[in-house]
Motif scaffolding. Structure first.
Motif, PDB file in Angstrom:
ATOM      1  N   ARG A 136      26.468 117.253  47.969  1.00 51.58           N
ATOM      2  CA  ARG A 136      27.891 116.653  48.209  1.00 51.58           C
ATOM      3  C   ARG A 136      28.948 117.592  48.496  1.00 51.58           C
ATOM      4  NH1 ARG A 136      28.323 111.657  43.819  1.00 51.58           N
ATOM      5  NH2 ARG A 136      30.418 111.773  44.871  1.00 51.58           N
ATOM      6  N   VAL A 153      16.705 115.633  51.554  1.00 55.26           N
ATOM      7  CA  VAL A 153      18.006 116.014  51.194  1.00 55.26           C
ATOM      8  C   VAL A 153      19.006 115.108  52.049  1.00 55.26           C
ATOM      9  CG1 VAL A 153      19.757 117.822  51.369  1.00 55.26           C
ATOM     10  CG2 VAL A 153      17.406 118.296  50.072  1.00 55.26           C
ATOM     11  N   VAL A 154      19.816 114.618  51.543  1.00 53.20           N
ATOM     12  CA  VAL A 154      20.906 113.971  52.408  1.00 53.20           C
ATOM     13  C   VAL A 154      22.248 114.789  52.297  1.00 53.20           C
ATOM     14  CG1 VAL A 154      19.909 111.554  52.260  1.00 53.20           C
ATOM     15  CG2 VAL A 154      21.563 112.356  50.683  1.00 53.20           C
ATOM     16  N   ALA A 155      23.016 114.650  53.545  1.00 55.02           N
ATOM     17  CA  ALA A 155      24.384 115.380  53.363  1.00 55.02           C
ATOM     18  C   ALA A 155      25.058 114.652  54.660  1.00 55.02           C
ATOM     19  CB  ALA A 155      24.242 116.808  53.675  1.00 55.02           C
ATOM     20  N   LEU A 203      19.921 106.869  48.453  1.00 50.78           N
ATOM     21  CA  LEU A 203      19.370 107.542  47.479  1.00 50.78           C
ATOM     22  C   LEU A 203      18.596 106.321  47.003  1.00 50.78           C
ATOM     23  CD1 LEU A 203      21.847 110.046  46.066  1.00 50.78           C
ATOM     24  CD2 LEU A 203      19.987 110.541  47.608  1.00 50.78           C
ATOM     25  N   SER A 260      30.532 109.294  53.292  1.00 51.60           N
ATOM     26  CA  SER A 260      29.467 109.553  52.582  1.00 51.60           C
ATOM     27  C   SER A 260      29.280 108.703  51.155  1.00 51.60           C
ATOM     28  CB  SER A 260      29.934 111.145  51.917  1.00 51.60           C
ATOM     29  OG  SER A 260      30.075 112.068  52.708  1.00 51.60           O
ATOM     30  N   THR A 277      21.204 113.382  57.767  1.00 52.71           N
ATOM     31  CA  THR A 277      22.666 113.651  57.681  1.00 52.71           C
ATOM     32  C   THR A 277      23.275 112.291  58.612  1.00 52.71           C
ATOM     33  OG1 THR A 277      22.774 114.765  59.980  1.00 52.71           O
ATOM     34  CG2 THR A 277      22.831 116.160  57.970  1.00 52.71           C
ATOM     35  N   HIS A 278      24.564 112.122  58.474  1.00 57.17           N
ATOM     36  CA  HIS A 278      25.149 111.185  59.051  1.00 57.17           C
ATOM     37  C   HIS A 278      25.623 111.663  60.510  1.00 57.17           C
ATOM     38  CE1 HIS A 278      27.328 107.490  59.974  1.00 57.17           C
ATOM     39  NE2 HIS A 278      28.714 108.158  59.998  1.00 57.17           N
ATOM     40  N   GLU A 314      17.877 113.953  47.223  1.00 54.61           N
ATOM     41  CA  GLU A 314      18.971 114.375  46.415  1.00 54.61           C
ATOM     42  C   GLU A 314      20.023 114.515  47.487  1.00 54.61           C
ATOM     43  OE1 GLU A 314      19.476 118.882  45.804  1.00 54.61           O
ATOM     44  OE2 GLU A 314      17.221 118.932  46.175  1.00 54.61           O
ATOM     45  N   TRP A 315      21.357 114.452  46.882  1.00 53.08           N
ATOM     46  CA  TRP A 315      22.390 114.661  47.854  1.00 53.08           C
ATOM     47  C   TRP A 315      23.308 115.630  47.602  1.00 53.08           C
ATOM     48  CZ3 TRP A 315      26.721 110.259  46.794  1.00 53.08           C
ATOM     49  CH2 TRP A 315      27.716 110.360  47.678  1.00 53.08           C
ATOM     50  N   PHE A 333      25.732 107.114  50.965  1.00 54.14           N
ATOM     51  CA  PHE A 333      24.410 107.866  50.230  1.00 54.14           C
ATOM     52  C   PHE A 333      24.196 107.327  49.002  1.00 54.14           C
ATOM     53  CE2 PHE A 333      26.004 111.472  53.284  1.00 54.14           C
ATOM     54  CZ  PHE A 333      24.821 111.416  54.274  1.00 54.14           C
ATOM     55  N   ASN A 334      25.134 106.859  48.328  1.00 51.11           N
ATOM     56  CA  ASN A 334      24.829 106.120  47.208  1.00 51.11           C
ATOM     57  C   ASN A 334      23.629 104.939  47.164  1.00 51.11           C
ATOM     58  OD1 ASN A 334      27.175 106.973  45.019  1.00 51.11           O
ATOM     59  ND2 ASN A 334      28.119 106.688  47.062  1.00 51.11           N
TER      60      ASN A 334
END
Length: 306
Positions: free
Chosen positions: A291, A44-46, A270, A263, A67-68, A288-289, A266-267
């Motif tokens: 958002r 998972v990214v956020a 992914l 953010s 995460t960033h 998954e992101w 993240f495109n």
């Protein structure tokens, strides 16, 4: 039955895509929480490792949260039950979910934070704003990007383009964008630095761009920057070579929500992370992101309701 890659293998891949050597000296990105032997099936990214984001990552069955922004931005001396960071660490370990941070290393990487924002803003002929010399890199890397729009447009139209891009491809927030400059003046050359950017005003001014897109612009540095730009333009109009370019004031400034513009990265992540994992291990992970907005602000009032 084949084994999925373990966390150490995935981290090695992430740090090939987003090398830790690109990180700013004050920054400490990379693996924050995790069992290196744990298998990774779902990532998972956020933008931020907030408590709510961690809850959603756990609910999604994530083996790794990327995460960033860091969980530990400044020195932390305890991760017990006295504060929220200790609770986040406890919950991540308790549910077998690692945490990896791609911060300023991802800012400067190829197809990282800076390039993603520049690409989605449709900037052409890109180069890094602050280059990093890396003999191992196949492409130019470094903080931020400088590029050109295909055609000039009024500042107010470009600001709307920035707002639309950030909202659609990054993260919607209530903060909107703020614009400093002559709204009807044409702009074509652009510098973009997702995240806090008023420390690079000198580099941006030296680049001679028409407009600078960044975040977290504070009153005093911003006032000084635009006043210097206006003064230099006035001198150029009198035939005195000061600053860069024509008699137009430059750079104008566009202030975007910090986490929202970052953010956009993240495109790319992914696509790039699962592809790299498959190439290196032969296994296919899912990503998954989340958002959800992680800005702390819930309302922005810009006009009187009286």
């Amino acid at each position: 039955m084949s084994r999925m890659p373990n966390l150490k293998q995935v981290i090695d891949i992430l740090e090939t895509l987003y090398p830790l050597r690109y990180a700013e000296q004050w920054d400490e990105p990379g693996l924050i929480v995790g069992d290196l032997s744990h298998e990774v099936r779902h990532i998972v990214v956020a933008a931020d490792p907030t408590s709510a984001i961690v809850d959603k990552a756990i609910e999604a069955g994530a083996d790794l949260l990327i995460t960033h922004h860091p969980l530990f931005f400044r020195s932390v001396h305890e991760v017990g039950g006295l504060g929220f960071r200790g609770d986040i660490v406890r919950r991540l370990y308790g549910h077998g979910c690692g945490l990896w941070v791609g911060h300023t290393n991802a800012d400067s990487a190829w197809r990282g934070v800076g390039q993603a924002a520049a690409d989605y803003l449709k900037l052409e002929h890109q180069r890094p704003l602050v280059p990093i010399q890396d003999a191992e890199a196949e492409h130019a890397v470094g903080l931020g990007r400088i590029g050109t729009l295909h055609e000039p447009m009024p500042l107010k139209d470009f600001a709307q383009h920035v707002f639309n891009t950030v909202s659609m491809h990054g993260m919607h927030t209530e903060l909107g964008v703020q614009v400093c400059g002559d709204l009807e003046a044409p702009v074509q050359t652009v510098a973009v630095l997702p995240g806090s950017g008023d420390s690079l005003f000198d580099e941006v001014r030296a680049a001679g761009v028409d407009v600078y897109v960044t975040s977290d612009l504070r009153h005093h540095p911003t006032t000084d920057a635009i006043e210097q730009a206006r003064y230099e333009a006035r001198m150029r109009a009198q035939g005195i070579a000061l600053g860069q370019g024509s008699a137009q004031t430059r750079p104008f400034l566009i202030n975007t929500p910090h986490a929202a513009i970052e953010s956009i990265w993240f495109n790319y992540a992914l696509e790039d992370v699962p592809q790299a994992v498959a190439q290196m291990t032969g296994e296919h992970i899912t990503m998954e992101w989340i958002r959800d907005t992680t800005d702390p602000w819930t309302l922005s009032i810009t006009t009187s309701q009286a």
